[in-house]
Design a protein around this motif. Sequence first.
Motif, short mmCIF file in Angstrom:
data_model
loop_
_atom_site.label_atom_id
_atom_site.label_comp_id
_atom_site.label_asym_id
_atom_site.label_seq_id
_atom_site.Cartn_x
_atom_site.Cartn_y
_atom_site.Cartn_z
N THR A 1 -1.62 -57.43 10.95
CA THR A 1 -1.59 -57.33 12.42
C THR A 1 -0.29 -56.70 12.89
O THR A 1 -0.28 -55.84 13.79
CB THR A 1 -1.77 -58.73 13.02
N ASP A 2 0.80 -57.11 12.31
CA ASP A 2 2.10 -56.54 12.72
C ASP A 2 2.16 -55.05 12.44
O ASP A 2 2.76 -54.28 13.21
CB ASP A 2 3.23 -57.26 11.97
N LEU A 3 1.52 -54.62 11.34
CA LEU A 3 1.49 -53.19 11.04
C LEU A 3 0.80 -52.41 12.17
O LEU A 3 1.25 -51.35 12.59
CB LEU A 3 0.76 -52.94 9.72
N PHE A 4 -0.31 -52.97 12.65
CA PHE A 4 -1.03 -52.31 13.75
C PHE A 4 -0.20 -52.34 15.04
O PHE A 4 -0.08 -51.34 15.77
CB PHE A 4 -2.38 -53.00 13.99
N LEU A 5 0.39 -53.50 15.36
CA LEU A 5 1.11 -53.65 16.62
C LEU A 5 2.40 -52.82 16.64
O LEU A 5 2.84 -52.36 17.70
CB LEU A 5 1.42 -55.13 16.86
N GLN A 6 3.00 -52.65 15.47
CA GLN A 6 4.21 -51.83 15.43
C GLN A 6 3.94 -50.40 15.87
O GLN A 6 4.82 -49.70 16.37
CB GLN A 6 4.78 -51.84 14.01
N ARG A 7 2.70 -49.95 15.69
CA ARG A 7 2.31 -48.61 16.11
C ARG A 7 1.54 -48.63 17.42
O ARG A 7 0.85 -47.68 17.77
CB ARG A 7 1.49 -47.97 15.01
N ASN A 8 1.63 -49.76 18.12
CA ASN A 8 0.97 -49.92 19.43
C ASN A 8 -0.54 -49.69 19.33
O ASN A 8 -1.16 -49.16 20.26
CB ASN A 8 1.58 -48.95 20.46
N MET A 9 -1.11 -50.09 18.21
CA MET A 9 -2.57 -49.96 18.01
C MET A 9 -3.22 -51.27 18.39
O MET A 9 -3.66 -52.06 17.55
CB MET A 9 -2.88 -49.58 16.57
#
Length: 1708
Positions: free
Chosen positions: A564-572
Amino acid sequence: MAAASAPIAMKEALTLTSLGINPQFITFTHVTMESDKYICVRETSPQNSVIIIDMNMPNQPLRRPITADSALMNPNSRILALKAQIPGATQDHLQIFNIELKAKIKSYQMPEQVVFWKWITPKLLGLVTQASVYHWSIEGESEPVKMFDRTANLANNQIINYRCDPSEKWLVLIGIAPGAPERPQLVKGNMQLFSVEQQRSQALEAHAAAFASFKVPGNDNPSILICFATKTMNAGQITSKLHVIELGAQPGKPSFTKKQADLFFPPDFADDFPVSMQISHKYSLIYVVTKLGLLFVYDLETAAAVYRNRISPDPIFLTAEASSVGGFYAVNRRGQVLLATVNEATIIPFISGQLNNLELAVNLAKRGNLPGAENLVVQRFQELFSQTKYKEAAELAAESPQGILRTPDTIAKFQSVPVQAGQTPPLLQYFGTLLTKGKLNAFESLELSRLVVNQNKKNLLENWLAEDKLECSEELGDLVKTVDNDLALKIYIKARATPKVVAAFAERREFDKILIYSKQVGYTPDYLFLLQTILRSDPQGAVNFALMMSQMEGGCPVDYNTITDLFLQRNMIREATAFLLDVLKPNLPDHAYLQTKVLEINLVTFPNVADAILANGMFSHYDRPRIAQLCEKAGLYMRALQHYTDLSDIKRVIVNTHAIEPQSLVEFFGTLSREWALECMKDLLLVNLRGNLQIIVQTAKEYSEQLGVDACIKLFEQFKSYEGLYFFLGSYLSMSEDPIIHFKYIEAAAKTGQIKEVERVTRESNFYDPEKTKNFLMEAKLPDARPLINVCDRFGFVPDLTHYLYSNNMLRYIEGYVQKVNPGNAPLVVGQLLDDECPEDFIKGLILSVRSLLPVEPLVDECEKRNRLRLLSQFLEHLVNEGSQDVHVHNALGKIIIDSNNNPEHFLTTNPYYDSRVVGKYCEKRDPTLAVVAYRRGQCDDELINVTNKNSLFKLQARYVVERMEPDLWDKVLNPENEYRRQLIDQVVSTALPESKSPEQVSAAVKAFMTADLPHELIELLEKIVLQNSAFSGNSNLQNLLILTAIRADKSRVMDYVNRLDNFDGPAVGEIAVEAELYEEAFAIFKKFNLNVQAVNVLLDNIRSIDRAVEFALRVEEEAVWSQLAKAQLREGLVSDAIESFIRAEDATEFLDVINAAEQVNAYQDLVRYLLMVRQKTKEPKVDGELIYAYAKIDKLGEIEEFILSPNVANLQTVGDRLYDEALYEAAKIIFSYISNWAKLACTLVKLKQFQGAVDAARKANSSKTWKEVCFACVDAEEFRLAQICGLNIIVQVDDLEEVSDYYQNRGCFDELISLMESGLGLERAHMGIFTELGILYARYRPDKLMEHIKLFSTRLNIPKLIRVCDEQQHWKELTYLYIQYDEFDNAATTIMNHSPEAWDHMQFKDVAVKVANVELYYKAVHFYLQEHPDLINDLLHVLALKVDHTRVVDIMRKAGNLHLVKPYMVAVQSNNVAAVNEALNEIYVEEEDYERLRESIDMHDNFDQIGLAQKVEKHELLEMRRIAAYIYKKAGRWQQSVALSKKDNLYKDAMETCSQSGNRELAEELLAYFIEKGKKECFAACLFICYDLIRPDVALELAWMNNMIDFTFPYLLQFIREYTSKVDELIKDKLEALQEEKSKEKEEKDLVAQQNMYAQLLPLALPAPPSMGGMGGGFQPPPMGMPPVGGMGMPPMPAFGMPPMPPMGGY
């Protein structure tokens, strides 16, 4: 030959007898085995059954109660074929069943008898009849198809086998027949070979045959071979051959050369012959099995003999191929199922060593991939290579057993061969041969692929991979990757190079396949790195990949938070939401943080998405207070309400009804407690009563049960909201039965002006309080009276309603109610109006306005109660004039007429519509006669009877009863309890019946009197009618009734009535008279009506006067009368009179009873007369049979012969059996002779003591049972010659032999029995039982002949049975011989040792001892020889040397104190290096002071207690013994002890050698010091030389210089200097050679480059060219001498052209 080293291994798979199968059914006709899967056994006693044995589960046989002549199991599946002969016909019925499905597949009735049948394929049955051969397929509905006719050579042959080749083009049929007259024991074999294509047969002599396929070199198509074995006799010479011949040779192709070989039969097996042949397709071997258990093994290709041995002491009758192991199964008569297999470990060494057939050994090893020929194959390969026969060498290497030549060395060897111009390189020949033979191994695949890749012929690689010709490896994939990634990926997958496969998928962006593949192979890649890689280029693909990871077994390999953090770091946000929604579907408590997180990010960014997530209800573990606050901020008030748990928060949010969907708010109230919900509802009403009323009403409707209806009502009443109350109760009304609820609804509707709803509820509801509602409505005084009318009409308040309406001057509603609402209640309205003194005109008008709708009866009742009936006159007359037929109208009108006395009789008789009971009842008190008229008109029986009885009107009653003709009415008036019955009867008899002219009325009256059981009154009545000339005097029924009544009531009058009356039913009345026991009257009646049979029956059965019956029969002379008389006489036992009467009656129907009666009184003379009469009437077997029996009883044998010669239908067999059973043997003899029942005739002649004739008859009968009866009778009569003739025909049957033997022995006829058995030996059908039984008799009564008999016929004896008898009779020598013949060597050895005076023979015992299985017997034999034959014990031990434990033997002899006795044995076995043997011999050598032998023993055999022996001999008086002790210490590594002992005995040489061997520098230097101390200068110099490697130069010089012995050191110093100078020279030389090798290597590389183009021109079409220098990583040129090949074994391949290897793509 030991079983372990034999080329063919035999083992017992199972024993049929251990499975409960009777030994007598282990025969060729009862046991079938079509393949190695099933055995089928057919038993016929104690009950018919079929046992199916699955070879995979032999201990679980399937037994089924089936009656059949033969049963075959399908070779592959659980399909059973059954054959049974149709009784009385020469036809067979065939059936095929599927056992698993329990269903019949096919059936067929063969017109011929099937003599042999067999599954020739899994789908085809071969059927052999006496004349032809058929094939029957189990598929479809086809019938058997005729294939060919049997040739003449198979006539009168027993068919033993039938086979077809795999192509079903060749068929072979095998049969056997008795041998030539000069040697009948040698069975003759015949064979018919048939070609399906040519439709031709060839007759040959053969005992066994089989088909085989063989691929001839140079021919791609396999050849069909037939192998057959023959044993024939020509000119007194026996020839045994094995032939191998090709069938249907292919034109233009190499063919198989015909082969033949001899079958060698030992002298003891001169009459033995082949019974079966099996082909091992796995090893290409031929197995020939003979009847007596010999096995011949031959090679298929060369027909060379491989092996011969006896595999079974019992005859073998059945074999089957064991295809999976390349052997066969064999079944012998003992029930053993033997499995023969190739001993893979020993067969090749056996052929190469024992047979010395190296070529066969190599070929067989290649065919079967067998070990043992490695050295031969390698040697042959070297020879071919040295002879430059590279093609042959390549083929040999490709076919080498177990791939021993398919190695890198072989490839290197082919590479090393120089390529000749214009020829195919040997290496390519080798690879081409490998490809044609099969699949290449990993190294071969890699080397061949290098050639392909360098020549860019990728299509060859693809073809080879598709054909599975290459073994995939990671190295091969790396090689192919340089030219084709897809093909490389396939190779990586096949080679299971998992990291390379994952890297390839990542390069192709097929990330989903990474997970699938990793799961399949159990590999764990770096998932986080993969996910990061995908995120950069394909966000949606990253979501899919993350979801696939989450679905992996064992859980997601990467933490969800991390993903989840990987996605949120890219504002996805959307991608993160999609991922979390999918992985959080299970709604687990562990995911609470993630649930909160996904809701938070969406409530802040996309509230509509969060609302949708919450709407789905998929989460339940998130932080609810936190989410509630965020929902309220986002304007999602409904979601906030759902998440708040504090009442104040809920009240604060809930008032925002403008932003909340009403239905959701209503549903939310359902989640609150009752108290909280009511509080919130009050707040909503307080804030906005009008605006929120609808929501509150809807909430109250939905949750009325939870909130409570009373609480809701109070809530609305609290705010005086009748509108809310009206809407709330309106929805609840249909579900409530509470009167208060319904009343409040009516009240609310009335107060809100909902008059129509009030009217509807009062009309439809059943639950309101009617009284309370009525009073409310009357008080409310609604302008519309319909609600009040509904209540009063429904609940019976019509008078109150009428009074209310009349009092309030609402006459219009009265008329409307009566006319439109409920006309049925008009009588009540009229009654109330009369009570309210309403004017009559209004009432009459009201009545007339309703007319026919008005119910008349209650109206009349209401007017009649008020004496106002005349008020209705006009109304009733009006209805009558309109044609009304209403009974109540006419009843009322009649009552008015009766009261007015206006001609009532006319009305009562003419009016058809009034109710007679009502009007009659109305008349009873006014005029009873009018009541009778009314009741008579309506047939009111009970009312009429009551009124006439009450008023004594009996005449009217009698006339009415007679006219009615009603049985129930008659029963009632004639009932004894009727006090007026007598008066009625008098009126009926005197008035009613005499006046009647109707027969029906008379009949009904008579029946009524009969039913009432008034016989006397009935007789009085009938006499008046019948006897007084009335109209009914001639009535037959009345006459019958009169007589029957008299029979019942007054029997004295019956005879008078019978004589006076003529028109009655005689037969019926007569039968009734008989039943009433009036027999004379019955006889008179039957006689009067000429019923003679009935009359005589009365005389016989009732009066019981046979004399009167005889007199009556003589008078009437009727056959039927005589017949009845005869039956009566027969019952009384007057048999002769009865027979006479039957004859006069000519009655043949009762012949069975007559026969039984005559036999009981022995009246056979009369019976003959009667039966002769019966035969003229009918043709019955019973009659003719009884006539014969009667003739026999009166001894008229001539008449019997005459009768049976004339036409008759007698069952002569049954008659004969009866005569035999009753000892009428002469008559029985006539019968049995006539019908040719020789069996019974023989028994009869035995009874008559005519034994010769009995034997002749038994010979014709040829029945085992008959032979036994005659034989036993002859034995009892001491007619032993005739008994032997019978016995010879009995003993050929195995089952009857023991019974005959027991019979003779029980009567002491031992010599005669032995003579019988000896005669039986020469019979053609002599079997094992005869030989065995004779042996038993010899053992019991003639022991001197026993051994000779056993030796002559050992192969034809039942050895186990004879063993038991010999053991009982204590014939030990013979018992030993039998044990040996039966291979029970343990028992044989035990018997010899236990009974040695009679049984022991040294040579025999040695042969037995080596074959015993019980190891303990070896040592028991040692004890036995030690006690009884110690002089021969070494000879025995030499034989047992390979079997016994030498340590144990030594222990035995040591304990017995006879160790020296077995010294020769111990010397012979000392090579095994056994400690006990070594120590025992060493001990003997020490005692004998034989130091040479002792030293030799120590040197050659080191397994003994060395230290113990050294300690024992180091103090020996002999010097050599002490020297041996030092030697032992030296061997044991005890150097100091050895040196010390040698120094003690001045053995300096030994001491120096010991020091040198010890490698101990200190010990050597100590010895130098010792020599100096002792002044032994020569020894000092010698020690320097012997211990040269140990002694340091400085020490040697120091000792010599200090002790003035430099001269003795100079030889040592010279040697030392020379050694060191040589080492320096070698180092310099090695350095120069290394430089020279580097220069040579460079030159070799240049030469290789120069030859590149030359190789390319020599390539064949199917193979690539040799690689260039860049592709020579594998090293195809021979390496320089002394150096390993570049890139060869043990080194990685070199990169092309010296370039560094490229890194893997994708960063992996």
